[in-house]
Design an enzyme around this catalytic site. Sequence first.
Site, PDB file in Angstrom:
ATOM      1  CE1 TYR A 136      -2.867  -3.181   0.339  1.00 23.54           C
ATOM      2  CE2 TYR A 136      -3.764  -2.287   2.362  1.00 23.54           C
ATOM      3  CZ  TYR A 136      -3.761  -3.262   1.377  1.00 23.54           C
ATOM      4  OH  TYR A 136      -4.667  -4.299   1.443  1.00 23.54           O
ATOM      5  CE  LYS A 186       3.235 -18.425  -0.458  1.00 22.40           C
ATOM      6  NZ  LYS A 186       2.755 -19.783  -0.162  1.00 22.40           N
ATOM      7  CG  ASP A 219       0.073 -20.540   1.763  1.00 19.82           C
ATOM      8  OD1 ASP A 219       0.807 -20.076   2.645  1.00 19.82           O
ATOM      9  OD2 ASP A 219       0.489 -21.307   0.878  1.00 19.82           O
ATOM     10  CG  ASP A 243      -6.777  -4.568   4.426  1.00 20.29           C
ATOM     11  OD1 ASP A 243      -7.712  -4.499   5.246  1.00 20.29           O
ATOM     12  OD2 ASP A 243      -6.740  -3.889   3.386  1.00 20.29           O
ATOM     13  CG  ASP A 247     -12.225  -7.373   6.439  1.00 16.74           C
ATOM     14  OD1 ASP A 247     -11.772  -6.571   7.282  1.00 16.74           O
ATOM     15  OD2 ASP A 247     -12.980  -7.037   5.506  1.00 16.74           O
TER      16      ASP A 247
END
Length: 383
Positions: A136, A186, A219, A243, A247
């Site tokens: 971002y 990752k 993952d 982010d 959620d």
Amino acid sequence: MTDYRIALVPGDNIGPEVTAEARKVMEAAAGRFGLALDFTVYPWGAQHYLDTGAVMPEDGPDTLRAYDAIYLGAMGDPARVPDRVLSWGFTQKVRKALRQFVNERPVKLWPGVRSVLANPGEIDMVIVRENAEGEYTNIGGPLYVEQEEELAIQTAVYTRKGIERVVRYAFELARTRRRHVTSISKANALPFGMVLWDKVFAEVAARYPDVQTRRLNIDAAAMFLVQRPAEIDVLVSANMFGDILSDEAAALAGGIGLAPGGNINADRSAPSMFEPIHGSAPDIVGKELANPVAAILAAAMLLRFVGSAPDGGERARNAVRAGDAIEETVALLLRERRAATPDLGGTAKTREVGDAVCALVGGADPHPSPLLKGEGVAVGARQ
Ligand code: ATP
């Protein structure tokens, strides 16, 4: 005399609806604990953009800098303004300008709230997300627009300093909780940025021998979160992974209508900004369907954060008391299912939930308000 000055940015769609409830509750709690709060409202967002060409004025971040804290409702109006315009015209700009490098998102399955999981266990975690770097950063750009070879480059940025400060925050937070930090990365697929992430995480972890750690690829983390959420205490991650996971985690604990968040300036060189993590929910605007609990819990976070400043004195102690009282009241109402909006299976309206919290938190009415009638079942809980 004012104890704390708070900038309110209600935003768009349900943003103003839930902000009104959060403000009402902060005022009620402040009244109870002798705290003088002063609110200034800034009508920034989609309409401001349509009227002026900017989501907020050029000097918006400097205006906000003068406050003790910022409260944001939600920005978004997809029918009229692209999401990215609002995100980069306000949220991302403020986060970076005011050095809010940490995004703190507590996720708790409150007693009385049903999880989508059959056996969730006790979900009580804090997701600590890097808030300024990663994916971002708005670095990159398009080429050959509308041509056959059209391409877009979106650069992810990771700095040692950026990783270190958010990981340190996670470890300090873990020391106040169950002393466990889970790091998400990752490195196998992203062998530059995520290798640096893992390296810095290991260095910081070595300085906290009293805190246990776990490392998961993103993952695997998406699965772990669903299968063993109760085992996560503090989870730290880069911007986009955090982010998404926050959620997902919120969905396991009653939905985004309950999840608050804070954009934290950890060294307190500028104000921090608190908000419900949900968006502007245009599909339910104006219907009194929005659950204001996320917004109200964000208000509690705000009060506790300003109150936890070192050497804050009596006003700080009162702010923490007010924040604690708000959270305890919300917990009570959820536990007894006395103020459930439709997303929680009830029929309570946005304003009724705010009123119920105020009636209890303000201490003025220790008896059940009309809203709370019904031997602990009421407020529209669908039976
Ligand atoms: P934006 O473009 O501003 O991000 P969005 O609709 O894409 O908005 P959200 O606003 O987070 O994303 O909404 C996702 C879903 O969750 C919608 O169906 C919305 O109605 C619901 N929702 C979001 N916030 C609440 C809330 N406080 N109470 C009840 N439902 C909510």
